[in-house]
Motif scaffolding. Sequence first.
Motif, mmCIF file in Angstrom:
data_model
loop_
_atom_site.group_PDB
_atom_site.id
_atom_site.type_symbol
_atom_site.label_atom_id
_atom_site.label_comp_id
_atom_site.label_asym_id
_atom_site.label_seq_id
_atom_site.Cartn_x
_atom_site.Cartn_y
_atom_site.Cartn_z
ATOM 1 N N VAL A 19 10.385 -117.247 -24.687
ATOM 2 C CA VAL A 19 11.126 -116.333 -23.804
ATOM 3 C C VAL A 19 11.470 -115.046 -24.549
ATOM 4 N N LYS A 20 11.859 -115.151 -25.830
ATOM 5 C CA LYS A 20 12.165 -113.962 -26.623
ATOM 6 C C LYS A 20 10.960 -113.042 -26.735
ATOM 7 N N SER A 21 9.778 -113.641 -26.972
ATOM 8 C CA SER A 21 8.565 -112.832 -27.105
ATOM 9 C C SER A 21 8.205 -112.150 -25.792
ATOM 10 N N LEU A 22 8.453 -112.845 -24.672
ATOM 11 C CA LEU A 22 8.175 -112.252 -23.364
ATOM 12 C C LEU A 22 9.113 -111.077 -23.084
ATOM 13 N N ARG A 23 10.377 -111.216 -23.479
ATOM 14 C CA ARG A 23 11.337 -110.137 -23.264
ATOM 15 C C ARG A 23 10.972 -108.905 -24.090
ATOM 16 N N LYS A 24 10.400 -109.135 -25.277
ATOM 17 C CA LYS A 24 9.986 -108.005 -26.107
ATOM 18 C C LYS A 24 8.749 -107.331 -25.533
ATOM 19 N N GLU A 25 7.866 -108.126 -24.931
ATOM 20 C CA GLU A 25 6.603 -107.590 -24.427
ATOM 21 C C GLU A 25 6.751 -106.920 -23.071
#
Length: 287
Positions: A264-270
Motif C-alpha cells: 500500500v505504501k508503494s502504491l501511495r508513492k506511485e
Amino acid sequence: TQTASVLNSFKDTLNSDFLTFKWRVSEKKPKSILFNLGSDYRATLGDFMDFAQKAARKRISEGRSGKTPQEVADELYQDFINAQVLKYEEQQLEEKYPDFKSLMREYEEGILLFEATKMLVWDKASQDTTGLKKFFDTVEGKYKWEDRAVVTTYSIASGGVPNIDKIRAFVKTHSVEESLKKFNTGSSQMLRADEKTVEKGRDKKVDAMTWETGALSDNVADKQTRSLTFMKIEKIIPPTNKTLQEARGYVVADYQDYLEKEWVKSLRKEYDLKVNKRVFNKMVQKK
C-alpha cells in the motif's frame, strides 16, 4: 433475402457426412453475413458452421431419426439464432442496466485485487523463505512459549493395580526408562508411559497439578479396562522464545500484514490519491 441465399447455398453443399462425426469445418471460414443484431453485431456463416460442428451429438441424433442433412441444418440454425440473440443481449446488459454495470465492475476489480494480493502478499509470505526469515529476525522475541511442562502419562494394566502405591513411589524419584525397566519384566508389561510437552493454560488436567518437577497427579481409573493412569511432571521449562519453525503460522500471518502495508505504501508513492469529499460525505450517515 441475402440471409436465405447464404444459408441455402451452404445447405446445398451438405451430404450424409454432415450427420456424422466426420464432418469438419475448413480452417478458412466464410465471412458471409447471415444476420445483424443492432449496429455492431454480425453473425457470419463461419460462426454458424463452428456452431454446427460443436453440435455433433444433435446432428447425429437427428440424422438417425431419418431427417435429411438440410432439415437438421435448419434446426441447428434456429438454435444458432437463439444462442446469438442471447449472447448479444448479454453484451447489452451493462448499457441497459447501470446497477448491473457497477456490480460487474466491482466484481472484476475484486478479482484483480484478489489475484494481486495472492501474488504479492499471500503466496509470497508462504513461499519466500528468505524474506520470512529476515522478517522473523526483525521481530525476534515477539513469539514466546509460556511455562511448559514435560509430562509423562503412566498407564498401569489391571494386573499391576495392586502395586499402584509402590509404582507411584518409585516413579516419583526415577526416570521413565528406569521405571519401565523395573516393572516390565519378562512377558509382563505392567507399565506404559507416554511423554508430551504441555504449555501452561493448554491442558486443564496438567494445569491442576502442582507445577514442579516430580509432581504426580491423582490416579484415574478406567472401569472398562480396570486400569489406572496418572501423570508425572518430569521437568519445568521456563518461558523461551519460539523458533521460526515453532511459530511459523503466526509469523506467516504477521509477514502477510507487513507485506500488505508495504505494498500500500508503494502504491501511495506511485499514484496520487484524491478523495472526492462531496461523494465521500454522502456516504457518511449523520446521526
